[in-house]
Every structure is written in structure tokens, then in C-alpha cells.
Design an enzyme around this catalytic site. Structure first.
Site, PDB file in Angstrom:
ATOM      1  N   ASP A 374       0.679  -0.983   0.199  1.00  0.00           N
ATOM      2  CA  ASP A 374       0.016  -0.023  -0.094  1.00  0.00           C
ATOM      3  C   ASP A 374       0.832   1.234   0.033  1.00  0.00           C
ATOM      4  O   ASP A 374       1.455   1.318   0.931  1.00  0.00           O
ATOM      5  CB  ASP A 374      -0.947  -0.185   1.105  1.00  0.00           C
ATOM      6  CG  ASP A 374      -2.108  -0.877   0.724  1.00  0.00           C
ATOM      7  OD1 ASP A 374      -2.818  -0.606  -0.237  1.00  0.00           O
ATOM      8  OD2 ASP A 374      -2.261  -2.289   1.129  1.00  0.00           O
ATOM      9  N   THR A 375       1.021   2.285  -0.627  1.00  0.00           N
ATOM     10  CA  THR A 375       2.155   2.942  -1.537  1.00  0.00           C
ATOM     11  C   THR A 375       1.197   4.440  -2.030  1.00  0.00           C
ATOM     12  O   THR A 375       0.161   4.332  -2.183  1.00  0.00           O
ATOM     13  CB  THR A 375       2.633   2.191  -2.495  1.00  0.00           C
ATOM     14  OG1 THR A 375       3.076   1.032  -2.167  1.00  0.00           O
ATOM     15  CG2 THR A 375       3.655   2.754  -3.255  1.00  0.00           C
ATOM     16  N   ILE A 376       2.204   5.434  -2.045  1.00  0.00           N
ATOM     17  CA  ILE A 376       1.909   6.614  -2.788  1.00  0.00           C
ATOM     18  C   ILE A 376       2.769   6.621  -3.672  1.00  0.00           C
ATOM     19  O   ILE A 376       4.133   6.513  -3.845  1.00  0.00           O
ATOM     20  CB  ILE A 376       1.559   7.859  -1.752  1.00  0.00           C
ATOM     21  CG1 ILE A 376       3.296   8.120  -1.162  1.00  0.00           C
ATOM     22  CG2 ILE A 376       0.798   7.620  -0.612  1.00  0.00           C
ATOM     23  CD1 ILE A 376       4.021   9.360  -1.842  1.00  0.00           C
ATOM     24  N   SER A 393       6.560   4.240   0.056  1.00  0.00           N
ATOM     25  CA  SER A 393       5.578   3.158   0.971  1.00  0.00           C
ATOM     26  C   SER A 393       6.236   2.654   2.414  1.00  0.00           C
ATOM     27  O   SER A 393       7.569   2.638   2.435  1.00  0.00           O
ATOM     28  CB  SER A 393       5.386   2.066  -0.006  1.00  0.00           C
ATOM     29  OG  SER A 393       4.704   1.079   0.486  1.00  0.00           O
ATOM     30  N   MET A 456       0.139   2.758  -8.096  1.00  0.00           N
ATOM     31  CA  MET A 456       0.400   2.124  -6.764  1.00  0.00           C
ATOM     32  C   MET A 456      -0.204   0.694  -6.883  1.00  0.00           C
ATOM     33  O   MET A 456      -1.077   0.158  -7.811  1.00  0.00           O
ATOM     34  CB  MET A 456      -0.296   2.771  -5.665  1.00  0.00           C
ATOM     35  CG  MET A 456      -0.213   4.297  -5.723  1.00  0.00           C
ATOM     36  SD  MET A 456      -1.206   5.121  -4.709  1.00  0.00           S
ATOM     37  CE  MET A 456      -1.361   6.743  -5.392  1.00  0.00           C
TER      38      MET A 456
END
Length: 565
Positions: A374-376, A393, A456
Site C-alpha cells: 500500500d504506497t503513494i 511506501s 500504486m
């Protein structure tokens, strides 16, 4: 007459809705217009982060300063997907030298934890929760490496927006509030989690103001003391003491010895466009391998909504992900044959394994060494022509559940990605970087910058990159349309953690595909599932060199913003 009028009104509404749902995919499939600007552009997954970047640009900073400011803000307003407890990867187009630069800002495993110790505990894989999956956070060092090489604005000013909002608070957005409630349920029994993320006794609801004064203090120390404040000062000593107290292994030595690495991006050419990714320990070259395989098919004659396109795309993914599971790892520990994996000859050999009419039940990794040895996500561009493609992330959402005393952030759980099977490229070892899923991308054409992009979503990211690029190059979509078009994912391939593909897996599809397409895919042997929620999170900036205009796009499935001036 009134009843007839009412009937006609609802009939027309229903007809319009039906037409909207059944409209052809492609150039009409967009939720919003592309955002265009000349002097600066920022596309991030949160409006406050976008505004922080634009404020920096308008105050005299460049794209690198603005990207750092946006990333710091993201750690404040979207802690469920990133933060300074995680890692960072970046590709920079530098307008002065007219070159691309890559930065690997991923951290390494602790010196004091061995494979033997993990096996002694009876583990077959590293858990996602607790102290064992914690690797050294690389984000802060990455910021300062970027700033030292390219930045203009003092870091105290760059980080001031994030410090301000961590201090005074901000309203929690929809996606964050949903993830927050699950995080408290999962990690609420661990030290400092509730005190940091649920100070009012509950996960913040949609629209509720959330403050993180501890994170504001930590960011202030970093802004004033530089990267050493994090890796050698009080922050490092606090992390060390917390990990010792809670059965962890990260120490001041691990933090002090951390370094980011400047690396050369690698590329392949897809129909005249040079697509650039970073080499392993990340998975970026999977995108390039997929494009090499798919380049042989003429998608101008294969409709977007056709089972043939989805089948060929899925089979190419399966082939590439077997190589990904076997060959992608920290190249200081494993000799990953990147050049051979990216050769067109190797792609041609692998392509022969695709049956155009039938889903494969199993592929094995290829042997590229026989061929040649789960990441930007956010992106920023400035008026000088600098462009930044940045991804960051904590891995699974908020991270490991480990929140060091008084620091206001959670440490990542990226160490979950090591394999515990001896003899593999990604097998756990001390002071080794784990396999990474987060990948920034860049596209050039004729040696000029064309586009930054990122999508992402863990193992989905190479599929997302390939889909966006094919949407634009093969199907003529603009950057916003390319992101809005319905996506497909495939799950069930082998993984670098040791799991192996045992059947054909399954395709996950968003709404928007015809039932006839789905039925044909099932006849080919594909298992199909519908997506119950959005996957991926996309941002992009395309540059028009004729008009000298940036075209920005953002993910319509999330809470982001593309804006410029």
C-alpha cells in the site's frame, strides 16, 4: 399528463445512464479532463500534498524540492499508505544535463538477525506484523540525497508544510478513514499505536480533524538537523531502544550504516517510446519484459474490450512473473541478469510459450543467462523542465505496527518480502535489501521527456504501468483516459517470497467489460473475479514539447488532485 411526463423524465435518465455505462472504451472513457499548465504541475493522491508542492514551486523551489514537500505531506495526511518509516524510489529528469537519474532509497535488513535465527523460530515466511519484518527506513536519506544533488530551497522550508499540518491537524479523507479503522483493529494491541493514531479513543472518522504532534516534532528535528538527525541522533537512539524493548533487531548501527544508491534507470523501446524503470531489487523491469513480449501483437487490430487483448496481456504477465520470482533481488547479493531479461531475443523465445486460444496452467522461469550471460506515487514538474517520478511506501498499509516512542510514525514491514528458502536470489541475509514492489516510471521519446507515471498497488504495479502505456500508445488515450479505463489484474503467479504458481490463477476485472468478453475468457480457461474495490492508484504528467505544456492526470478511484499554474 403529469404521469406521462414523469415517466418520460425517468425513462430519459435511465437511457442516459445506460448510454454512459455502455459507451465505448477509449477516448470517451474519462471521468474528468486532463489538467494543463505551463509553469508547474503536481499530481498526488491528496489535495494538500498537491498544494504543498505547488506552494514550493511558486516560492522559488524546483520540482525536486516540491516532490520532497509533497512526500512529507503525504506521510502526514495519508499514513495508511506511506511515511518516513518506509522506503523511497525516484527517477529524476534533470533539465540542465538532460539526463535521467535513478535513486534507490530502500533500506536493508538488520545485521543482528540471521536466516538461522528465523528458521530456529519455526518460520516458513516472515510475518507482516511485529518487529521481525522491520527493515531500515530509507525515505529520509532519500530526501536528502535528492536535495543535495538537485534541490534549491532550504529543507526547513521544504518540510514546513508537513510540519504545519501535523501540528494544527487536517480533516481525514474517505479512503484514509476506512483504512484507519481496520488498522486500529489489527494493530491496536501494539505499543503506541492507539496513542498515536487514535488519540481520541477511536480511529478518526471521515472529516474528523487529526493531529500528529509527535510527527511534527520528528520532522522539525529532521528539517533542522538533516539526515543525521534521523540516522545518527536522538531519533535513531529512540528506534534502537524501542526495538530492543519489543523483540526487534534494528539498531543504531543499522541506521548509521544506511545509504541510498544512485543507479542508472534501464529501458526498453515500445513502438518508438523509451520506457524507463529502475533495476532490481525492485520489480520495475517486469513492465519492460511485458512490453517486449506484447510488442509483437498488433493491438490496432485487437479491440480494447476483446478477450484476445486480455488473454495476451495476462499470459505475458504470467511468463514475466516467473522470472520476477526467480531473478529479482538485491544486486549486491545476487547477479540478476537484467540485460538478458530485457533483450528482444529473450522476449521472442518466451512469447512462443503463449497459446493464443488457451490459458496456461503453469509456466516456469526462463533461462536468460543462455542468451547473454500500500504506497503513494506522486509526480512534479517545474518551469525549468525538471520532472520527478517518486514512489514511497511502508509496504502493507500503515506498516509493521511498530511505532517507536514519541516519534509519531510506524516502521515499515518490507522485510516480509524475503524468502526463507535457502539458495534463492531473494533469500534473507543480514544487511540485504528485500525485494521491492514500489516502482516509479519515466518515458522519453527521441531523447526528450515525454511522461512520468506510477501506479500504486503492490504486485499489480507492473501490470498497471503496462496497461497505462498501452492505453496511450496502442489505443490513443490521453493520460487521464488511460488511467480511468477499467483495469485488469492477475493473481496466482510465483512470488519472490517462495510461493510457486500451481494453476492458472485468476483475472480480476473492474466493471466496464462486456459479458461476452468475460464468457470468452472463461472458455479459454481463465478464472474470473470481479473487483469489489479499486486497485492501483495512478498519477502522471505528460509533456507537450511543441506547446511547452504539462498535461496532468490523477487517479479517479482515490482522493488525489492534479493541479498546476
Amino acid at each position: 399528463m403529469k404521469r406521462i411526463a414523469t415517466f418520460l423524465f425517468f425513462y430519459c435518465c435511465a437511457s442516459l445512464a445506460s448510454e454512459a455505462q455502455d459507451r465505448p472504451l477509449g477516448k470517451t472513457f474519462a471521468t474528468r479532463s486532463v489538467v494543463m499548465a505551463q509553469r508547474g504541475m503536481a499530481c498526488t493522491s491528496h489535495p494538500l500534498s498537491t498544494q504543498a508542492a505547488l506552494d514550493v514551486l511558486k516560492s522559488g523551489g524546483n520540482a525536486i524540492d516540491a516532490a520532497i514537500a509533497a512526500n512529507a505531506m503525504e506521510g502526514v495526511v495519508e499514513p495508511h499508505v506511506n511515511g518516513i518509516g518506509g522506503d523511497i524510489f525516484v527517477i529524476v529528469w534533470d533539465a540542465k544535463t538532460r539526463k535521467l537519474y535513478g535513486l534507490n532509497g530502500s533500506g536493508r535488513s538488520p545485521y543482528g538477525l540471521s536466516l538461522a535465527e528465523l528458521k530456529k523460530r519455526g518460520l516458513t515466511h516472515i510475518p507482516s506484523k511485529g518487529p521481525l519484518p522491520v527493515s531500515v527506513p530509507g525515505c529520509v536519506d532519500g530526501w536528502f540525497e535528492l536535495h543535495k544533488r538537485f534541490g534549491k530551497m532550504p529543507m526547513e522550508k521544504v518540510l514546513s508544510h508537513a510540519i504545519h499540518y501535523a501540528t494544527v491537524g487536517y480533516p481525514v479523507h474517505d479512503e484514509a478513514s476506512f483504512s484507519w479503522s481496520k488498522m486500529i483493529a489489527n494493530f491496536g494491541d501494539l505499543p503506541n499505536v492507539k496513542a498515536t493514531y487514535a488519540p481520541n479513543g477511536h480511529a478518526p472518522a471521515r472529516g474528523e480533524i487529526f493531529k500528529n504532534p509527535d510527527l511534527a516534532k520528528t520532522l522539525t528535528l529532521i528539517a533542522k538537523g538533516g539526515r543525521d538527525a534521523f540516522y545518527k541522533g536522538d531519533i535513531a537512539r529512540t528506534i534502537d531502544a524501542f526495538m530492543k524493548k519489543n523483540g526487534g533487531f534494528i539498531t543504531t548501527r543499522d541506521l548509521a550504516d544506511h545509504t541510498s544508491t544512485w543507479i542508472d534507470p534501464v529501458s526498453t523501446n515500445y513502438r518508438g517510446y523509451d520506457v524507463w524503470e529502475l533495476p532490481p531489487n525492485g520489480q520495475g523491469i517486469a513492465t519492460l519484459q511485458m512490453l517486449n513480449i506484447l510488442e509483437a501483437y498488433d493491438f490496432s487490430k485487437i479491440p480494447y474490450d476483446s478477450p484476445e487483448r486480455i488473454h495476451l496481456f495476462t499470459e505475458a504477465k504470467k511468463l514475466v512473473y516467473e522470472d520476477r520470482a526467480r531473478y529479482y533481488a538485491d544486486m549486491d547479493f545476487a547477479k540478476s541478469p537484467v540485460k538478458a531479461l530485457l533483450s528482444k531475443e529473450y522476449a521472442a523465445e518466451r512469447r512462443k510459450l503463449i497459446d493464443p486460444k488457451k490459458a496456461s496452467s503453469r509456466f516456469d522461469a526462463g533461462n536468460p543467462a543462455l542468451k547473454d550471460g500500500d504506497t503513494i506515487y506522486l509526480t512534479v514538474a517545474d518551469g525549468e523542465g525538471n520532472m520527478v517520478s517518486l514512489i514511497q511506501s511502508n509496504y502493507r498499509g500503515f506498516g509493521s505496527g511498530m511505532v517507536p516512542d514519541g516519534l509519531g510514525f510506524m516502521l515499515q514491514n518490507r522485510g516480509e518480502m524475503y524468502s526463507l528458502t535457502e539458495g534463492e536470489m531473494n533469500t534473507y541475509a543480514p544487511h540485504k535489501r528485500p525485494f521491492h514492489t514500489i516502482i516509479p516510471a519515466f518515458v522519453t521519446k527521441n531523447g526528450q521527456p515525454f511522461m512520468t507515471l506510477g501506479v500504486m498497488g503492490g504486485s499489480f504495479q507492473p501490470l498497471g504501468h503496462a496497461q497505462i502505456l498501452m492505453n496511450m500508445i496502442d489505443y490513443g488515450m490521453n493520460p487521464q483516459e488511460a488511467g480511468d479505463a477499467p483495469r485488469i489484474d492477475h493473481q496466482g503467479s510465483s512470488e519472490p517470497t517462495g510461493e510457486r504458481m500451481v494453476d492458472s490463477g485468476y483475472i480480476t476485472m473492474e466493471s466496464g467489460y462486456a459479458y461476452e468478453t468475460i464468457r470468452e475468457l472463461m472458455k479459454m480457461g481463465h478464472a474470473i473475479r470481479y473487483s469489489l474495490g479499486a486497485y492501483g492508484g495512478y498519477q502522471a504528467i505528460m509533456y507537450d514539447p511543441v506547446q511547452k505544456v504539462y498535461h496532468g492526470a490523477t487517479e479517479s478511484r482515490k482522493d488525489g488532485q492534479a493541479a498546476g499554474f
